[in-house]
Design a protein around this motif. Structure first.
Motif, PDB file in Angstrom:
ATOM      1  N   ASP A 158       0.816  -1.221   0.000  1.00 53.27           N
ATOM      2  CA  ASP A 158       0.000   0.000   0.000  1.00 53.27           C
ATOM      3  C   ASP A 158       0.848   1.268   0.000  1.00 53.27           C
ATOM      4  O   ASP A 158       0.463   2.282  -0.567  1.00 53.27           O
ATOM      5  CB  ASP A 158      -0.918   0.031   1.226  1.00 53.27           C
ATOM      6  N   TRP A 159       1.997   1.237   0.627  1.00 52.55           N
ATOM      7  CA  TRP A 159       2.840   2.413   0.779  1.00 52.55           C
ATOM      8  C   TRP A 159       3.771   2.635  -0.414  1.00 52.55           C
ATOM      9  O   TRP A 159       4.527   3.596  -0.440  1.00 52.55           O
ATOM     10  CB  TRP A 159       3.647   2.325   2.072  1.00 52.55           C
TER      11      TRP A 159
ATOM     12  N   ASN B 264       4.524   3.580  -4.346  1.00 52.36           N
ATOM     13  CA  ASN B 264       3.977   4.288  -5.499  1.00 52.36           C
ATOM     14  C   ASN B 264       4.480   3.586  -6.759  1.00 52.36           C
ATOM     15  O   ASN B 264       5.635   3.760  -7.150  1.00 52.36           O
ATOM     16  CB  ASN B 264       4.427   5.745  -5.493  1.00 52.36           C
TER      17      ASN B 264
ATOM     18  N   ASP C 279       4.983  -2.368   7.381  1.00 52.25           N
ATOM     19  CA  ASP C 279       3.791  -1.906   8.078  1.00 52.25           C
ATOM     20  C   ASP C 279       2.994  -3.036   8.740  1.00 52.25           C
ATOM     21  O   ASP C 279       1.919  -2.800   9.269  1.00 52.25           O
ATOM     22  CB  ASP C 279       2.902  -1.089   7.143  1.00 52.25           C
TER      23      ASP C 279
END
Length: 141
Positions: A57-58, A60, A106
């Motif tokens: 998710d983190w 790009n 995470d």
């Protein structure tokens, strides 16, 4: 599929096993049991990401690519071999190799397959079987 023996408390340590050395001795493929082969391992609950995720998710995925990386370290080295028995290897060489699994920053104590597509293991963690990705190659092919 690669099979190895583990100590009882090493479920999450699957990611930190000597993946490079393990993969070096695997030139064969064995069909994996899809029902028991896990794309990720976690000591706390279930992994957040599904088996077919493309990026965390983190990350790009459209971030600019290319450039130069310069790393400075204090001290010296006498070998560019990361796996040297004697002497001091240069810092930063660990970034040249991929591992079987990679940690998720995470998600505490969760690791996702990198070179390994998935892993299967019994409830007592006495062994592990890794299914390697077909696209995983050594630098010399």
């Amino acid at each position: 599929m690669v099979s190895i023996a583990l100590r009882p408390h090493t479920a999450i340590r699957l990611a930190s096993l000597a993946g490079v050395a393990l993969v070096a001795f695997t030139n064969f493929a064995v069909a994996a049991d899809a029902a028991t082969c896990r794309h990720a391992v976690s000591l706390i609950g279930e992994p957040k990401m599904p088996a077919d995720f493309k990026n965390f998710d983190w990350v790009n995925p459209d971030a600019p690519k290319g450039g130069a990386l310069r790393i400075a370290e204090i001290g010296s080295y006498d070998s560019l071999n990361l796996f040297t028995i004697e002497g001091s290897a240069a810092d930063g060489l660990g970034g040249l190799f991929d591992t079987l699994f990679t940690a998720s920053p995470d998600e505490p104590s969760t690791a996702y397959g990198l070179i390994a597509e998935c892993v299967s293991y019994p409830e007592d963690f006495s062994s592990a079987k890794f299914k390697l990705r077909p696209e995983a190659k050594f630098h010399d092919g």
